[in-house]
Scaffold this motif. Structure first.
Motif, PDB file in Angstrom:
ATOM      1  N   UNK A  96       0.748  -1.249  -0.099  1.00 21.02           N
ATOM      2  CA  UNK A  96       0.129   0.177   0.073  1.00 21.02           C
ATOM      3  C   UNK A  96       0.832   1.316  -0.188  1.00 21.02           C
ATOM      4  N   UNK A  97       1.933   1.380   0.817  1.00 24.26           N
ATOM      5  CA  UNK A  97       2.621   2.603   0.844  1.00 24.26           C
ATOM      6  C   UNK A  97       4.013   2.344   0.522  1.00 24.26           C
ATOM      7  N   UNK A  98       4.494   1.138   0.324  1.00 22.53           N
ATOM      8  CA  UNK A  98       5.960   1.026  -0.129  1.00 22.53           C
ATOM      9  C   UNK A  98       6.935   0.961   0.955  1.00 22.53           C
ATOM     10  N   UNK A 111      -2.771  -1.264   7.252  1.00 26.47           N
ATOM     11  CA  UNK A 111      -3.847  -2.067   7.316  1.00 26.47           C
ATOM     12  C   UNK A 111      -5.085  -1.555   8.231  1.00 26.47           C
ATOM     13  N   UNK A 112      -4.507  -1.053   9.302  1.00 24.79           N
ATOM     14  CA  UNK A 112      -5.374  -0.314  10.318  1.00 24.79           C
ATOM     15  C   UNK A 112      -6.171   0.997   9.489  1.00 24.79           C
TER      16      UNK A 112
END
Ligand SMILES: [Zn+2]
Length: 260
Positions: free
Chosen positions: A27-29, A54-55
């Motif tokens: 998602x953010x690398x 994830x949160x």
């Protein structure tokens, strides 16, 4: 546990772990060490450093679910209101500032179903009464209030059908009626009456009064005159008038067909 102690513990485990590997959050690398340490009794799976993707995704899913539920609730409110699509378009931001515009706008902005006064609007056809009440309802419904926007005539038809389908018992439908936060009965006096319909009309009005359901009525002056000469209606009209704390007279010329 203190975060530094936690970090130390994690580092210790990481060093000892044979299964450590470097992974990348899709998602953010963010790169993080991921390891899985299993012993006989415990299974530790830690990621260092942890991103909050994830949160965040869980929270976004939850927010989307809430937004969807709100949208569904709103659709239900509009569906239950009996308001036609034409009147659903009447909102204060796009209306001409006709007679009593400011008062109605303020009324909608400050509405509290427990304390709001009823409204009685008297005026000729096309002076903007119904449009203003539609704008009030639309604002209230968008705030989550349950509104009914109909004519007494249409309501009587609904009650007649219900009565026919339920062996004459209209009590549940009366309970449905008084559960609204705001009820608009447009254009009263225009409906036709036989004895049965008259009786139902009085029960409707009685219920609205007894349950203190905030009600708004519109009528043109001739219709009020017509109802006032009917003996049973005179008393009912007086009661209705008393419960509607706000009386508005519309003196303006008809707005209908103005564009022509
Ligand atoms: Zn991430």
């Amino acid at each position: 546990m203190d975060t530094t102690i936690m970090q130390k513990a994690i580092n210790t485990i990481a060093k000892r772990s044979n299964d450590e590997e470097l992974r990348v959050c899709p998602h953010c690398g963010t790169k993080y060490a991921w390891f899985n340490k299993s012993t006989n009794s415990i299974n530790i799976h830690v990621q260092v450093p942890a991103c909050d993707c994830q949160e965040r995704i869980e929270k976004e899913k939850e927010a989307a679910k809430i937004a969807e539920a709100k949208k569904e609730k709103l659709a239900k409110i509009f569906e239950n209101s009996m308001m036609t699509p034409l009147f659903q378009e009447k909102v204060f931001s796009s209306l001409k500032e006709t007679e009593h515009f400011d008062l109605c706008k303020k009324y909608a902005a400050e509405f509290n179903p427990k304390t709001a006064e009823g409204i009685l609007m008297i005026g000729n056809v096309g002076t903007g009464k119904t449009t203003l009440l539609a704008a009030i309802c639309n604002e209230l419904m968008n705030k989550g209030f349950n509104c009914l926007f109909t004519t007494l005539s249409a309501l009587l038809d609904k009650f007649s059908k219900y009565s026919y389908d339920n062996a004459g018992d209209i009590t549940p439908l009366l309970q449905w009626l008084v559960s609204f936060d705001f009820v608009v009965l447009d254009d009263i006096g225009r409906e036709t009456y036989n004895d049965k319909r008259k009786e139902v009309a009085f029960r409707i009005i009685d219920s609205l009064l007894n349950y203190k359901t905030t009600t708004a009525l519109t009528a043109n002056p001739e219709m009020i005159k017509k109802l006032q000469v009917l003996p049973e209606w005179k008393a009912t009209l007086d009661r209705l008038k008393d419960t509607c704390g706000i009386h508005l007279q519309f003196t303006g010329k008809s707005m209908r067909g103005e564009k022509w």
